[in-house]
Design an enzyme around this catalytic site. Structure first.
Site, PDB file in Angstrom:
ATOM      1  CD  GLU A  55     -26.605  15.366   1.442  1.00 44.23           C
ATOM      2  OE1 GLU A  55     -27.390  16.182   1.954  1.00 44.23           O
ATOM      3  OE2 GLU A  55     -25.764  14.744   2.107  1.00 44.23           O
TER       4      GLU A  55
ATOM      5  CG  HIS B   8     -24.912   4.740   5.190  1.00 38.57           C
ATOM      6  ND1 HIS B   8     -25.901   5.027   6.094  1.00 38.57           N
ATOM      7  CD2 HIS B   8     -24.107   5.838   5.154  1.00 38.57           C
ATOM      8  CE1 HIS B   8     -25.697   6.241   6.598  1.00 38.57           C
ATOM      9  NE2 HIS B   8     -24.627   6.754   6.041  1.00 38.57           N
TER      10      HIS B   8
ATOM     11  CG  ASP C 218     -27.925   4.473   0.774  1.00 41.02           C
ATOM     12  OD1 ASP C 218     -28.634   3.474   0.932  1.00 41.02           O
ATOM     13  OD2 ASP C 218     -26.729   4.414   0.418  1.00 41.02           O
ATOM     14  CG  PHE C 219     -26.365  10.410   1.646  1.00 40.63           C
ATOM     15  CD1 PHE C 219     -26.915   9.402   2.441  1.00 40.63           C
ATOM     16  CD2 PHE C 219     -25.063  10.813   1.918  1.00 40.63           C
ATOM     17  CE1 PHE C 219     -26.174   8.799   3.454  1.00 40.63           C
ATOM     18  CE2 PHE C 219     -24.327  10.227   2.937  1.00 40.63           C
ATOM     19  CZ  PHE C 219     -24.878   9.213   3.701  1.00 40.63           C
TER      20      PHE C 219
ATOM     21  CD  GLU D 214     -22.679  15.940   2.007  1.00 36.65           C
ATOM     22  OE1 GLU D 214     -22.578  14.747   2.357  1.00 36.65           O
ATOM     23  OE2 GLU D 214     -23.778  16.502   1.864  1.00 36.65           O
TER      24      GLU D 214
END
Lengths: 319, 322
Positions: free
Chosen positions: B60, B129, B85-86, B29
């Site tokens: 993701e 984050h 975190d993603f 991204e």
């Protein structure tokens, strides 16, 4: 696929899938197989054979947990398949993958998957790689009706449409995600209509009619090969058995099952080819005998093959 | 040697590998036009074009899954997940797919992909984050996990990760991007799985990695001023972990302090601690890890959630007294 160019070969491979699955059920009853995770595709043969017949050598397919039919239609060695079901080291995946993960990259199979929908982004990435390398291959990405409600379905179709990737998505809609019927899980039950959300072609086809499946898939494959992007095909079909060997399918009626069996893809096609004068009753009988011979040899091979050594669990974790 | 930032060192590593091998490509991204959330990939789009530096949708699971598919068909993708975190959104593709395909196929296919991401505190990025989630990956056979702390290690390890035949999780730290350090002029590939003694010492060993390494080095200098000779071992790779280096240092000093930014319970500090006791049973071991809390936004809250230099010094002295 060269081995699926004639009507007789379409019939033969459908029959081989059916008898292989029935043999698996039999071997399961004898306690010969590794585990209970056997997802039989009896009833869905026209979809496996019809879609794969539309491919050329060198094309790719991602498979899923109900994937024996894909492997057989690709021309897999039945002995190595049977050995994998038995958990033997002579199997396609050395007994490490089993029924749910049976695959062979040399046949173009990128891998079967035990996680519903997980093959969709992988197939999509493979299609991107084909474009990247300037190749002419097409990726066939079959999955069940349950998978359309996974997030990766949306993520992947959006991406493939955006980049006009050479991929054909096939919903093998057998109408039940394990026990949950499409009518109870999905707001729009005509699943092919989801294509309009991505601006790609959505096609519906009778999944019990092998020639119809082949024709529809062929058009989609040609479009993909011409660089015109992905297609979403819904092939409506039915699995005669439960989800796996531990499921007696109490969530549907015997009447419904009988209704679908009346439209059996193999019997229907046998009738059609006899009526057209392409084959005789005797040819069908001979095919059946040949298939039984193949399966008997495969069972013998699997039975006599050694199990892996316990220490082989430590191998193939890293390349 | 040349001086460069951690950020530039990673970019140079990517750039060199993309020049060397046209199968190497990037996807993620905002990595193209925008150059990445932390500008690691800035300029690469202009150099290599949109096919090789692919800006993806906010998807993701697709990013990770597409990387698996690309790797299966012969590319060497470097996928970026903007914040560690993603990875929750991509975990199936990493854990069930990338890590398992080689084994499940009986060794017939390989998945040579890198998943770059960054974690850690330091920018008041708050609860979603700032985490240090490396233990999730370290737990998974089939993955390799590297966490460089210096520009030279970052460059040497990103190159090694790209050349590796397996899925490698490459975890950067958002607080390190501006850190400057010497990087060799000539090509250097750092073997995955090898730790590095960043400071020699004989009284005590501190084992750490990533940004916390620098807090440990600073604490070690202060301890040195008080006459305590402190060794600092930088693990660099968490899977495989360099047992030999851990053993060597623990045997040498007999006292080991494990320090991680990642929080304590079932975290990497627990694994390192256990390894020290298994490898050198007579060594005295202690650990300081991030607190078992949700990371807060306010700088005051954020700071109190991770080990401080003072805590490390105090723990080191206590360990020496034991």
């Amino acid at each position: 696929m060269k081995h699926l160019k004639t009507p007789e070969s379409l019939l033969f491979y459908m029959m081989l899938i059916r008898e292989f699955e029935l043999k698996i059920a039999e071997m399961f009853a004898y306690g010969k197989l590794a585990g209970t995770m056997f997802h039989l595709s009896v009833g869905q043969e026209a979809t496996s054979v019809g879609t794969i017949a539309a491919l050329e050598e060198g094309d790719f397919i991602s498979s899923h947990h109900r994937g024996h039919g894909h492997m057989i239609a690709l021309g897999a060695d039945i002995k190595l398949m049977m050995a994998e079901m038995f958990g033997k080291r002579t199997g396609y995946c050395k007994g490490k993958g089993g029924s749910m993960h049976i695959a062979d990259i040399e046949l173009g199979n990128l891998g079967a998957n035990g996680i519903v929908g997980a093959g969709i982004p992988i197939a999509t990435g493979a299609a991107y790689a084909v474009r990247y390398r300037g190749g002419k291959q097409v990726v066939l990405c079959p999955f069940g009706d349950g998978a359309v409600n996974e997030g990766v379905f949306h993520e992947s179709l959006n991406f493939a449409a955006l980049h006009k990737l050479p991929i054909v998505y096939v919903i093998e809609n057998n109408q039940y995600a394990m026990s949950t019927s499409v009518t109870k899980s999905t707001s729009i039950t005509d699943l092919y209509k989801r294509a309009c959300a991505y601006g790609i072609s959505g096609e519906f086809v009778d999944g019990m009619d092998v020639e119809a499946v082949l024709e529809t898939t062929k058009k989609a494959v040609e479009r993909a090969r011409r660089g015109e992007g992905p297609t979403l095909i819904e092939s409506r079909t039915y699995r005669y058995y439960g989800h796996s060997r531990s499921d007696p399918a109490p969530y549907r009626t015997k009447e419904e099952e009988e209704e679908w069996k009346q439209r059996d893809p193999i019997k229907q096609y046998q009738r059609k080819l006899i009526e057209r004068g392409i084959i005789t009753e005797n040819d069908v009988k001979k095919m059946g005998e040949e298939i039984q011979k193949i399966l008997d040899e495969a069972v013998k091979f699997a039975d006599e093959s050694p199990y892996p050594e316990p220490s082989e669990i430590f191998e193939d974790i890293y390349a | 040697m040349k001086e460069m930032t951690y950020r530039d060192a990673i970019r140079e590593g990517l750039w060199e590998e993309m020049k060397r091998d046209d199968r190497v490509c990037l996807l993620g991204e905002d990595i193209g036009v925008y150059g990445g959330a932390y500008k690691v990939t800035r300029g690469l789009l202009d150099e290599f074009g949109p096919m090789r530096v692919l800006d993806t949708p906010m998807s993701e699971a697709l990013i990770a899954g597409a990387a698996v598919g690309m790797a299966l068909v012969g590319l060497r993708p470097v996928a970026e997940i903007m914040y560690i975190d993603f990875v929750t959104l991509a975990m199936d593709q990493i854990v069930n797919q990338a890590a398992k395909f080689h084994f499940m196929t009986g060794g017939k296919v390989k998945v040579p992909m890198v998943l770059r991401t960054q974690g850690g505190t330091g920018r008041s990025a708050a609860a979603q984050h700032s985490q240090s989630l490396e233990a999730w990956f370290v737990h998974i056979p089939g993955l390799k996990v590297v966490m460089p702390a210096t520009p030279a290690d970052a460059k040497g390890l990103i190159k090694a990760a790209i050349r590796d035949e397996n899925p490698v999780i490459f975890i950067e730290h958002k607080g390190l991007y501006n850190l400057k350090g010497p990087v060799p002029e000539e090509e250097q590939i750092i073997e995955i799985g090898k730790a590095d003694v960043k400071k020699e010492g004989k009284d005590l060993s501190i084992i750490s990695y990533s940004k916390m390494l620098h807090t440990c080095l600073s604490a070690a200098e202060k301890l040195e001023e008080e006459g305590i000779s402190t060794e600092v071992l930088d693990l660099r790779s968490l899977r495989p972990m360099d047992d030999e280096a851990i053993k060597k240092s623990a045997e040498k000093t007999g006292r080991v302090l494990v320090v991680t930014e990642a929080n304590k319970t079932a975290g990497t500090s627990a694994e390192i601690f256990a390894r020290v006791t298994e490898l050198v049973p007579k060594a005295r071991v202690a650990r300081i890890a991030g607190k078992d809390v949700v990371i807060g936004c306010s700088p005051v809250l954020e700071k109190s959630s991770i080990p401080s230099e003072e805590e490390i010094i105090e723990a080191a002295k206590k360990l020496l007294e034991s």
